[in-house]
Design an enzyme around this catalytic site. Structure first.
Site, PDB file in Angstrom:
ATOM      1  N   ARG A  57       0.756  -1.134   0.036  1.00 18.36           N
ATOM      2  CA  ARG A  57      -0.054   0.201  -0.001  1.00 18.36           C
ATOM      3  C   ARG A  57       0.793   1.421   0.061  1.00 18.36           C
ATOM      4  O   ARG A  57       0.632   2.157  -0.761  1.00 18.36           O
ATOM      5  CB  ARG A  57      -0.651  -0.121   1.210  1.00 18.36           C
ATOM      6  CG  ARG A  57      -2.122  -0.551   1.257  1.00 18.36           C
ATOM      7  CD  ARG A  57      -2.478  -1.219   2.442  1.00 18.36           C
ATOM      8  NE  ARG A  57      -1.512  -2.305   2.799  1.00 18.36           N
ATOM      9  CZ  ARG A  57      -1.788  -3.428   2.295  1.00 18.36           C
ATOM     10  NH1 ARG A  57      -2.765  -3.685   1.851  1.00 18.36           N
ATOM     11  NH2 ARG A  57      -0.777  -4.219   2.441  1.00 18.36           N
ATOM     12  N   LYS A  86      26.209  -2.940  -0.639  1.00 19.42           N
ATOM     13  CA  LYS A  86      27.723  -2.557  -0.851  1.00 19.42           C
ATOM     14  C   LYS A  86      28.271  -2.036   0.182  1.00 19.42           C
ATOM     15  O   LYS A  86      29.521  -1.531   0.129  1.00 19.42           O
ATOM     16  CB  LYS A  86      28.023  -2.257  -2.185  1.00 19.42           C
ATOM     17  CG  LYS A  86      27.236  -2.976  -3.382  1.00 19.42           C
ATOM     18  CD  LYS A  86      27.469  -2.206  -4.361  1.00 19.42           C
ATOM     19  CE  LYS A  86      26.564  -2.515  -5.868  1.00 19.42           C
ATOM     20  NZ  LYS A  86      26.696  -1.804  -6.881  1.00 19.42           N
ATOM     21  N   HIS A 135       4.756   5.750  11.640  1.00 19.44           N
ATOM     22  CA  HIS A 135       4.397   5.706  10.113  1.00 19.44           C
ATOM     23  C   HIS A 135       3.474   6.707   9.999  1.00 19.44           C
ATOM     24  O   HIS A 135       2.079   6.558  10.141  1.00 19.44           O
ATOM     25  CB  HIS A 135       3.567   4.332  10.095  1.00 19.44           C
ATOM     26  CG  HIS A 135       3.192   3.883   8.736  1.00 19.44           C
ATOM     27  ND1 HIS A 135       3.303   4.910   7.753  1.00 19.44           N
ATOM     28  CD2 HIS A 135       2.831   2.776   8.065  1.00 19.44           C
ATOM     29  CE1 HIS A 135       3.060   4.275   6.598  1.00 19.44           C
ATOM     30  NE2 HIS A 135       2.860   2.987   6.904  1.00 19.44           N
TER      31      HIS A 135
END
Ligand code: CP
Length: 337
Positions: A57, A86, A135
């Protein structure tokens, strides 16, 4: 707050007028999200959409929101497809990506990582979730949904009683939503979770200090009796050091139509940030609720596009130009049939 050029990394940044301003702009985005009108206001702008944790979502709705404003999206999904594997630092990634992008959205499994990334970015950064911390755009879309659903019932956020259910310890959506509710008056929050998965004390304290009445239950059926909203959450197995511990809690807070009919008020709104865990040993929100008109989870996901469009328009300072760069849609619109 001044939204122009701002990073959006925590609910702590907002006062209530900021939230009301976001919701007012989100309302204005409806014709574009519903494909009644097309706007090209962000033509030429690029969103760098960087998701270092699984998402359906949030990633797609950030991208769709940016596209619906006329901008383009470049994405990285997962650590394995980025130079972080990396050994590149988040700070170097931020310096480089902010040379390519006009705004960056980011999800990362480490709490605080998005704010750290933002410090090194030359363009606004919007969090798509940082570990078990926050969030913020999910909480904004959740409250936007609550506001709409309550308005449909002739009510407002004031006087609301909401049950937050499940893994409240690791669930970043309830952390952000708990903080956001502190900006409103006469709100009651019922926390339903096992003690080990209870909402962090710091957030409970914030809520109590802001006059929210907070009660705790570990039994679903006792807690949901007279609430306006049930906000269910997933057991966040990815946050447990040992997955077997997560298995202990899976399926403890199942809601189905029979339980809803017997224990909830007839108009109780059912919410979930999604994904709902539909595996048989979890079955958080049973599919037999799918025909219940009070199940708001898909309207909630749709609202994410509106709220994210609003944030992009505000952060990139184009709110008042959106309509001037618009025209009617030219294709068959299935949504209007
Ligand atoms: N609600 C939410 O964050 O969903 P995704 O994990 O699919 O982005």
């Amino acid at each position: 707050m001044n939204f122009t050029g701002a990073h959006i990394v925590s609910i702590d940044q907002f006062e209530r007028p900021d939230v009301e301003a976001i919701f007012a702009v989100a309302d204005r985005m409806q014709p574009y999200a519903l494909r009644k009108r097309v706007t090209r206001v962000l033509e030429g702008a690029i969103l760098g959409n960087m998701f270092f944790e699984a998402s359906t979502r949030t990633r797609i709705s950030f991208g769709s929101a940016f596209n619906l404003l006329g901008g383009e999206v470049r994405e990285t999904a997962g650590f394995d497809n980025s130079a972080l594997v990396k050994g590149e630092s988040l700070q170097d990634t931020a310096r480089v990506l902010s040379g390519f992008s006009d705004v960056i959205c980011m999800r990362h499994p480490v709490a605080g990582s998005v704010a750290d990334f933002a410090l090194a970015s030359r363009v606004p950064v919007v969090s798509g979730g940082d570990g078990a911390n926050e969030h913020p755009t999910q909480a904004l879309l959740d409250l936007y949904t609550i506001r709409k659903e309550m308005a449909d019932r002739g009510r407002s956020i004031t006087g609301l009683k909401i049950a937050m259910i499940g893994d409240l310890r690791h669930g970043r959506t309830v952390h952000s939503l708990g903080k956001l509710l502190c900006l409103y008056t006469d709100v009651e929050v019922v926390l339903i979770s096992p003690e080990k998965l209870s909402l962090p004390e710091g957030i409970v304290e914030l809520m109590r200090n802001s006059s929210i009445k907070v009660t705790h239950y570990d039994d679903l059926l006792e807690g949901i009796v007279d609430v306006d909203i049930v906000y269910s959450t997933r057991i966040q197995e990815e946050r447990f050091p040992n997955k077997r511990e997560a298995d202990l809690y899976r399926g403890k807070f199942r809601l189905n139509q029979a339980i809803y009919t017997e224990f909830c008020q007839p108009n109780t709104v059912i919410m979930h940030p999604m994904p709902r865990d539909s595996r048989s040993d979890a079955n958080e929100l049973d599919c037999d609720l799918d025909n219940n008109p009070n199940l708001a989870i898909f309207r909630q996901a749709d609202n994410g596009v509106l709220v994210r469009m609003a944030l992009f328009a505000m952060v990139l300072d184009v709110v008042d130009s959106v309509d001037a760069h618009s025209h009617d849609v030219r294709w068959f619109n299935a949504r209007q049939n």
